[in-house]
Write a protein that holds these residues in place. Structure first.
Motif, PDB file in Angstrom:
ATOM      1  N   ALA A 119       0.814  -1.215   0.000  1.00 34.67           N
ATOM      2  CA  ALA A 119       0.000   0.000   0.000  1.00 34.67           C
ATOM      3  C   ALA A 119       0.846   1.263   0.000  1.00 34.67           C
ATOM      4  O   ALA A 119       0.395   2.309  -0.470  1.00 34.67           O
ATOM      5  CB  ALA A 119      -0.930   0.005   1.212  1.00 34.67           C
ATOM      6  N   TRP A 125       1.225  -0.686  -6.031  1.00 38.91           N
ATOM      7  CA  TRP A 125      -0.216  -0.505  -5.821  1.00 38.91           C
ATOM      8  C   TRP A 125      -1.048  -1.533  -6.605  1.00 38.91           C
ATOM      9  O   TRP A 125      -1.962  -2.137  -6.038  1.00 38.91           O
ATOM     10  CB  TRP A 125      -0.590   0.927  -6.189  1.00 38.91           C
ATOM     11  CG  TRP A 125      -1.990   1.296  -5.826  1.00 38.91           C
ATOM     12  CD1 TRP A 125      -3.074   1.213  -6.641  1.00 38.91           C
ATOM     13  CD2 TRP A 125      -2.462   1.778  -4.581  1.00 38.91           C
ATOM     14  NE1 TRP A 125      -4.198   1.630  -5.976  1.00 38.91           N
ATOM     15  CE2 TRP A 125      -3.852   1.988  -4.715  1.00 38.91           C
ATOM     16  CE3 TRP A 125      -1.858   2.047  -3.359  1.00 38.91           C
ATOM     17  CZ2 TRP A 125      -4.641   2.462  -3.679  1.00 38.91           C
ATOM     18  CZ3 TRP A 125      -2.645   2.529  -2.331  1.00 38.91           C
ATOM     19  CH2 TRP A 125      -4.011   2.723  -2.490  1.00 38.91           C
ATOM     20  N   LYS A 129      -3.644  -4.178  -4.908  1.00 35.80           N
ATOM     21  CA  LYS A 129      -5.074  -4.324  -5.211  1.00 35.80           C
ATOM     22  C   LYS A 129      -5.418  -5.787  -5.490  1.00 35.80           C
ATOM     23  O   LYS A 129      -6.402  -6.307  -4.960  1.00 35.80           O
ATOM     24  CB  LYS A 129      -5.451  -3.448  -6.405  1.00 35.80           C
ATOM     25  CG  LYS A 129      -5.537  -1.986  -6.072  1.00 35.80           C
ATOM     26  CD  LYS A 129      -5.806  -1.096  -7.264  1.00 35.80           C
ATOM     27  CE  LYS A 129      -6.813  -1.627  -8.225  1.00 35.80           C
ATOM     28  NZ  LYS A 129      -7.046  -0.774  -9.388  1.00 35.80           N
ATOM     29  N   SER A 130      -4.617  -6.443  -6.298  1.00 38.74           N
ATOM     30  CA  SER A 130      -4.921  -7.852  -6.607  1.00 38.74           C
ATOM     31  C   SER A 130      -4.737  -8.735  -5.375  1.00 38.74           C
ATOM     32  O   SER A 130      -5.469  -9.711  -5.182  1.00 38.74           O
ATOM     33  CB  SER A 130      -4.069  -8.355  -7.777  1.00 38.74           C
ATOM     34  OG  SER A 130      -2.703  -8.374  -7.442  1.00 38.74           O
ATOM     35  N   LEU A 159      -5.992   1.684  -0.098  1.00 38.37           N
ATOM     36  CA  LEU A 159      -5.906   0.460  -0.896  1.00 38.37           C
ATOM     37  C   LEU A 159      -7.146  -0.408  -0.699  1.00 38.37           C
ATOM     38  O   LEU A 159      -7.734  -0.913  -1.652  1.00 38.37           O
ATOM     39  CB  LEU A 159      -4.649  -0.328  -0.529  1.00 38.37           C
ATOM     40  CG  LEU A 159      -4.417  -1.640  -1.266  1.00 38.37           C
ATOM     41  CD1 LEU A 159      -4.252  -1.403  -2.762  1.00 38.37           C
ATOM     42  CD2 LEU A 159      -3.201  -2.351  -0.702  1.00 38.37           C
ATOM     43  N   HIS A 162     -10.264   1.398  -2.275  1.00 35.23           N
ATOM     44  CA  HIS A 162     -10.168   1.438  -3.735  1.00 35.23           C
ATOM     45  C   HIS A 162     -10.413   0.059  -4.324  1.00 35.23           C
ATOM     46  O   HIS A 162     -11.077  -0.081  -5.338  1.00 35.23           O
ATOM     47  CB  HIS A 162      -8.790   1.965  -4.150  1.00 35.23           C
ATOM     48  CG  HIS A 162      -8.696   2.248  -5.601  1.00 35.23           C
ATOM     49  ND1 HIS A 162      -8.281   1.323  -6.535  1.00 35.23           N
ATOM     50  CD2 HIS A 162      -9.008   3.370  -6.313  1.00 35.23           C
ATOM     51  CE1 HIS A 162      -8.308   1.846  -7.726  1.00 35.23           C
ATOM     52  NE2 HIS A 162      -8.741   3.098  -7.642  1.00 35.23           N
ATOM     53  N   THR A 163      -9.895  -0.969  -3.672  1.00 31.20           N
ATOM     54  CA  THR A 163     -10.075  -2.347  -4.161  1.00 31.20           C
ATOM     55  C   THR A 163     -11.487  -2.840  -3.955  1.00 31.20           C
ATOM     56  O   THR A 163     -12.095  -3.431  -4.833  1.00 31.20           O
ATOM     57  CB  THR A 163      -9.083  -3.295  -3.459  1.00 31.20           C
ATOM     58  OG1 THR A 163      -7.762  -2.823  -3.665  1.00 31.20           O
ATOM     59  CG2 THR A 163      -9.210  -4.698  -4.014  1.00 31.20           C
ATOM     60  N   LYS A 166     -15.032  -1.521  -5.954  1.00 31.91           N
ATOM     61  CA  LYS A 166     -15.303  -1.906  -7.369  1.00 31.91           C
ATOM     62  C   LYS A 166     -16.187  -3.115  -7.415  1.00 31.91           C
ATOM     63  O   LYS A 166     -16.176  -3.993  -6.682  1.00 31.91           O
ATOM     64  CB  LYS A 166     -13.985  -2.213  -8.083  1.00 31.91           C
ATOM     65  CG  LYS A 166     -12.992  -1.073  -7.991  1.00 31.91           C
ATOM     66  CD  LYS A 166     -12.992  -0.272  -9.230  1.00 31.91           C
ATOM     67  CE  LYS A 166     -11.987   0.833  -9.073  1.00 31.91           C
ATOM     68  NZ  LYS A 166     -12.135   2.007  -9.539  1.00 31.91           N
TER      69      LYS A 166
END
Length: 166
Positions: A119, A125, A129-130, A159, A162-163, A166
């Motif tokens: 992060a 980044w 995320k993955s 992080l 944002h992840t 979605k």
């Protein structure tokens, strides 16, 4: 550090608690050192594993009833060292396979250990995320806990949100 750690381990006089301290310091030293590589992390981890369990006790002349144990903190230190050396796949294997084989499950601290270094780096980044998404597939209750944890650092919160948005 490596020579001191191996000397202390070979001395056969460490308590399980002292073994834990030596293991954590050794792994942290490898993880934070700019001169070490992901291979060094793997070598140290395998060395520590070699000193645990019945087989390790016999090999190193320790009584089987006084066997060193790897705990969640050791795994977290190894996971963080792997991530700091850019080996997220090895960190995931430690977390998802070896910890479970050792009778341990990841927790919120394990999650933070895994994602915090990712992060805080713009370059890492996308991997972060993955990694959060993968962690959520296998351990959604921990990710839910992390989302509501007020002690998260700003990069980890960003992080996560944002992840997960979605």
């Amino acid at each position: 550090m490596e020579q001191l750690a191996e000397y202390l381990l070979d001395s056969k006089q460490l308590s399980n608690r002292t073994f834990g301290a030596v293991a954590a310091v050794w792994l942290d030293g490898i993880g934070f050192s700019e001169e070490t590589t992901r291979d060094d992390v793997q070598r140290v981890w395998r060395t520590l594993q070699d000193y645990t369990g019945e087989k390790g006790a016999r090999k190193h002349g320790r009584p089987a009833n006084n066997v060193y144990q790897l705990n969640r903190n050791h795994y977290n230190s190894a996971i963080e060292a792997c991530v700091r050396k850019g080996d997220v796949d090895a960190a995931w294997y430690l977390l998802h396979v070896e910890m479970r084989e050792g009778g341990l499950m990841p927790d919120l601290k394990t999650f933070h250990t895994l994602v915090s270094p990712l992060a805080t780096s713009n370059k890492l980044w996308p991997i972060g995320k993955s990694t959060v998404a993968k962690f959520n597939v296998h351990y959604p209750e921990i990710v839910r806990e992390a989302l509501s944890d007020g002690t998260n650092t700003l990069p980890v919160r960003a992080l996560l949100h944002h992840t997960m948005s979605k």
